[in-house]
Scaffold this active site. Structure first.
Site, PDB file in Angstrom:
ATOM      1  N   HIS A 163       9.445  50.300  48.852  1.00 32.19           N
ATOM      2  CA  HIS A 163      10.008  50.476  50.219  1.00 32.19           C
ATOM      3  C   HIS A 163      11.168  51.216  50.005  1.00 32.19           C
ATOM      4  O   HIS A 163      11.352  52.211  50.816  1.00 32.19           O
ATOM      5  CB  HIS A 163      10.505  48.864  50.198  1.00 32.19           C
ATOM      6  N   GLU A 164      11.882  51.180  48.769  1.00 30.20           N
ATOM      7  CA  GLU A 164      13.049  52.111  48.958  1.00 30.20           C
ATOM      8  C   GLU A 164      12.737  53.590  48.804  1.00 30.20           C
ATOM      9  O   GLU A 164      13.155  54.451  49.224  1.00 30.20           O
ATOM     10  CB  GLU A 164      14.022  51.753  47.939  1.00 30.20           C
ATOM     11  N   GLY A 170      34.346  46.418  35.559  1.00 24.33           N
ATOM     12  CA  GLY A 170      35.406  46.865  34.734  1.00 24.33           C
ATOM     13  C   GLY A 170      36.373  47.818  35.306  1.00 24.33           C
ATOM     14  O   GLY A 170      36.957  48.767  34.662  1.00 24.33           O
ATOM     15  N   LYS A 171      36.910  47.656  36.264  1.00 21.32           N
ATOM     16  CA  LYS A 171      37.759  48.342  37.173  1.00 21.32           C
ATOM     17  C   LYS A 171      39.385  48.011  36.356  1.00 21.32           C
ATOM     18  O   LYS A 171      39.970  49.120  36.052  1.00 21.32           O
ATOM     19  CB  LYS A 171      37.918  47.772  38.655  1.00 21.32           C
ATOM     20  N   GLY A 178      34.730  48.779  43.580  1.00 20.27           N
ATOM     21  CA  GLY A 178      33.576  48.221  43.140  1.00 20.27           C
ATOM     22  C   GLY A 178      33.289  46.776  43.013  1.00 20.27           C
ATOM     23  O   GLY A 178      34.538  46.084  43.265  1.00 20.27           O
TER      24      GLY A 178
HETATM   25  P1  ADP Z   1      37.001  44.003  37.194  1.00 21.46           P
HETATM   26  O1  ADP Z   1      38.308  44.362  37.371  1.00 21.46           O
HETATM   27  O2  ADP Z   1      36.188  45.163  37.547  1.00 21.46           O
HETATM   28  O3  ADP Z   1      36.571  42.746  38.106  1.00 21.46           O
HETATM   29  P2  ADP Z   1      37.400  43.665  34.621  1.00 21.46           P
HETATM   30  O4  ADP Z   1      37.749  45.093  34.209  1.00 21.46           O
HETATM   31  O5  ADP Z   1      38.361  42.556  34.581  1.00 21.46           O
HETATM   32  O6  ADP Z   1      36.248  43.899  35.729  1.00 21.46           O
HETATM   33  O7  ADP Z   1      36.006  43.247  33.500  1.00 21.46           O
HETATM   34  C1  ADP Z   1      36.188  41.861  32.902  1.00 21.46           C
HETATM   35  C2  ADP Z   1      35.670  42.027  31.411  1.00 21.46           C
HETATM   36  O8  ADP Z   1      34.172  42.454  31.468  1.00 21.46           O
HETATM   37  C3  ADP Z   1      36.234  43.526  30.567  1.00 21.46           C
HETATM   38  O9  ADP Z   1      37.330  42.696  30.153  1.00 21.46           O
HETATM   39  C4  ADP Z   1      35.044  43.810  29.537  1.00 21.46           C
HETATM   40  O10 ADP Z   1      35.177  42.798  28.511  1.00 21.46           O
HETATM   41  C5  ADP Z   1      33.736  43.528  30.425  1.00 21.46           C
HETATM   42  N1  ADP Z   1      33.305  44.695  30.959  1.00 21.46           N
HETATM   43  C6  ADP Z   1      33.291  45.027  32.310  1.00 21.46           C
HETATM   44  N2  ADP Z   1      32.737  45.865  32.580  1.00 21.46           N
HETATM   45  C7  ADP Z   1      32.644  46.634  31.581  1.00 21.46           C
HETATM   46  C8  ADP Z   1      32.134  47.890  31.152  1.00 21.46           C
HETATM   47  N3  ADP Z   1      31.928  48.923  32.223  1.00 21.46           N
HETATM   48  N4  ADP Z   1      32.022  48.107  29.917  1.00 21.46           N
HETATM   49  C9  ADP Z   1      32.233  47.274  29.026  1.00 21.46           C
HETATM   50  N5  ADP Z   1      33.080  46.098  29.402  1.00 21.46           N
HETATM   51  C10 ADP Z   1      32.900  45.788  30.344  1.00 21.46           C
HETATM   52 ZN    ZN Z   2      14.479  49.361  54.015  1.00 23.62          ZN
END
Ligand code: ADP
Ligand code: ZN
Ligand code: MG
Length: 614
Positions: free
Chosen positions: A418-419, A202-203, A197
């Protein structure tokens, strides 16, 4: 007369000897150390007061056990793990700590200085002083660390707006909680889970939440920390990681930013040796471990397309979990999570805030709330009001515009229609199950919205009718704009390019045109529209034939255009209704759209139209 060199002398002999010498010295140092044991055993020994003293190295801990008077000294050595509580623990048990201050960069610099010098020398000799990134100048800043954490406080409730991903991961959690039960039931045990993603969705947080929910240790390492290492070090670190984790099963191994180390291996004159060795080691470990002992491997990436295909093969990272940008409802849920620690004047403001933050990901939203809280403090308020929230959004949007376009209201309306044009044509021609979702959440610089169809697997054979349906679907966006706005925009250019490409292939490559007959004019290249980019079809044929091909292509496209106009024209009411819904929710699933279409007053029902419209 020239001065004679000994016959064995070549310019490269000296550097090679020096490197061999350096390796020999390191090996000797290593050989003198006693056999290593696991980090957890070490921590246990400390806790039981069996350890007299330790010497901390950046990647290793050596030490002495307590021994009675007259006994021989007993030593140990263990791979060092990132462990914030270690120092406190050592002091608490009265262990003498000496040597290097933890986390001090000086020791590692000192340790590497001699071989580093040699390596620079060798590289200079070999590359003639090239300063390409990743060359010798970058060497020596290696910092890849294994982080081992036990009680991770993050829970699923801290991650919002990614319900589908959470659902998929709940199976991993139940496996980690009771691996025996899984084994007995013979359930298919997950092994490698890849979170995919955009950045900030939030990965990393999600991976930690899985460990937190399952209450298992979390071993992590970041791919980006590997890139500047010596040959062999990265591979050794990967080996350590798996070894330590396996000793602590059930647990999770998490490799963040996998793309940095898992990039496709390149052929070519100068492959990146270190990364390849590390990647190869990772593949070896992946194949070598048996998930039944209760170790789950997770990784995250925002660039799955550059990963080495070997990583994605069955038995490796074969399960992919999409962590996508949140829609409006998702953003509200994320804002609620982060608002727990921010006092708001009116909690209902979050609803409006979710509406204002189109295209933002979790990290952006956390930032907005943080920024708003700071503004409130600066204004001596004890609660965050609407004014602070709006100002914080404005600031964040300014930063966001550098990453992708932020659309104004009219543009969003246009993109929505459009979509939906694409989606409604797709729905009519191939049914609801083929349509996954329609979205107007911007993705990157180019795509303003998108419509995802299943199945997404590559097709090797397509019939004439399927190709024409595909052209029709591509034209759907443009036709919807014609119907609703009575003019088209530049947004349909890419669709037109693809549609034309398919039509041209049908005529010139596949012999699907009646007037030209079953002839092919291409030079045998692979079907061009299954790859990306414009078609390269251009064999040997006359100007007259070229003109007939062009005429035939136009004829084909016009016929499909008329077909789509009729199809969407009969469904204009549902097009407008669905667009309003899409503008409000930002995404619609295939089922939601089908339900809207089925409501009374939506115009013509969507039974498949006549098949031979062309
Ligand atoms: P990624 O690893 O996808 O780049 P992160 O997990 O490092 O993203 O996200 C960074 C911060 O943003 C998290 O520590 C949190 O505070 C916030 N965050 C990102 N996604 C979410 C989510 N789905 N729900 C709650 N907080 C989120
Ligand atoms: Zn199109
Ligand atoms: Mg991350």
């Amino acid at each position: 007369m020239k001065k004679e060199q000994p016959s064995w002398w070549r310019p490269w002999v000296l550097p090679v000897l020096l490197v061999l010498g350096a390796i020999a010295v390191q090996e000797l140092m290593r050989a003198q150390q006693p056999a290593p044991f696991s980090y957890s055993e070490f921590r246990e020994a400390v806790a039981q007061g069996k350890v007299e003293s330790v010497l901390l190295f950046p990647t290793r801990i050596d030490g002495h056990y307590k021994v009675g008077p007259g006994e021989n000294p007993r030593t140990f050595s263990v791979v060092r793990v990132e462990d914030p509580a270690l120092l406190e623990e050592l002091t608490r048990h009265g262990v003498k700590v000496s040597g290097v201050v933890p986390d001090s960069p000086w020791m590692s610099i000192g340790m590497w200085l001699l071989p580093l010098g040699l390596l620079i020398f060798v590289n200079l000799a070999r590359r003639g002083g090239s300063t390409e990134p990743g060359g010798y100048l970058a060497v020596g800043r290696s910092k890849a660390r294994i982080y081992a954490e036990k009680d991770i406080p993050v829970r699923f409730s801290d991650v919002a707006g990614v319900d589908e991903a959470k659902e998929e991961l709940s199976e991993v959690i139940s496996f980690l909680q009771t691996p025996e039960k899984f084994r007995k039931l013979g359930g298919k045990i997950p092994k490698g889970v890849l979170l995919v993603g955009p950045p900030g969705t939030g990965k990393t947080l999600l991976a930690r939440a899985v460990a937190g929910e399952a209450k298992v240790p979390f071993f992590s390492i970041s791919g980006s920390e590997f890139v500047e290492m010596f040959v062999g070090v990265g591979a050794a670190r990967v080996r350590d990681l798996f070894q330590q984790a396996q000793a602590q099963a059930p647990c999770i191994i998490f490799i963040d930013e996998l793309d940095a180390l898992g990039r496709a291996r390149q052929a070519g004159p100068m492959p990146h040796e270190e990364r390849e060795q590390t990647l190869n080691q990772l593949l070896v470990e992946l194949d070598g471990f048996d998930p039944r002992i209760g170790v789950i491997l997770m990784a995250a990436t925002n660039r799955p397309e550059i990963l080495d295909p070997a990583l994605l093969r069955a038995g490796r990272f074969d399960r992919h979990v999409l962590v996508d940008r949140p829609d409006r409802g998702g953003r509200l849920a994320i804002l609620k999570v982060h608002a727990r620690s921010v006092p708001l004047e009116d909690p209902a403001d979050l609803e409006a805030l979710a509406g204002m933050t189109v295209g933002m990901v979790g990290a952006d939203l956390a930032n907005v709330l943080n920024e708003a809280a700071l503004l409130a403090v600066r204004r001596n308020k004890d609660k965050v009001g609407r004014a602070e929230l709006e100002e914080a959004v404005e600031r964040a949007v300014a930063g966001l515009e550098k990453r992708h376009r932020v659309l104004n209201r009219l543009e969003r309306e246009r993109v929505a229609h459009h979509e939906l044009g694409h989606a409604l044509v797709g729905l009519a021609l191939s049914g609801a199950e083929s349509l996954r979702k329609v979205s107007i959440i911007p993705r990157g610089i180019a795509a303003l919205g998108y419509t995802i169809q299943v199945p997404t697997e590559d097709r090797f054979l397509m019939t004439r009718q399927e190709l024409m349906d595909r052209i029709a679907m591509l034209l759907g966006g443009r036709v919807a704009e014609e119907l609703v706005f009575h003019e088209v925009s530049t947004g349909a250019q890419d669709d037109l390019l693809k549609a034309t490409d398919i039509a041209r292939s049908m005529v010139a490559s596949y012999g699907m045109s009646e007037s030209l007959g079953p002839v092919t004019f291409d030079d045998g290249k692979a079907s061009p529209f299954l790859e990306t980019g414009p078609s390269r079809v251009r064999g040997n044929y006359s100007e007259a034939i070229a003109r007939r091909i062009d005429d035939e292509v136009r004829h084909l496209l016009e016929a499909q255009h008329a077909r789509v106009r009729e199809l969407l024209g009969a469904r204009e009411a549902v097009l407008r209704k669905a667009a309003a819904r899409l503008l409000e929710k930002e995404t619609l699933s295939g089922e939601e759209l089908a339900a809207l279409v089925a409501e009374p007053g939506s115009g013509k029902p969507l039974e498949p139209p006549a098949r031979d419209a062309a």
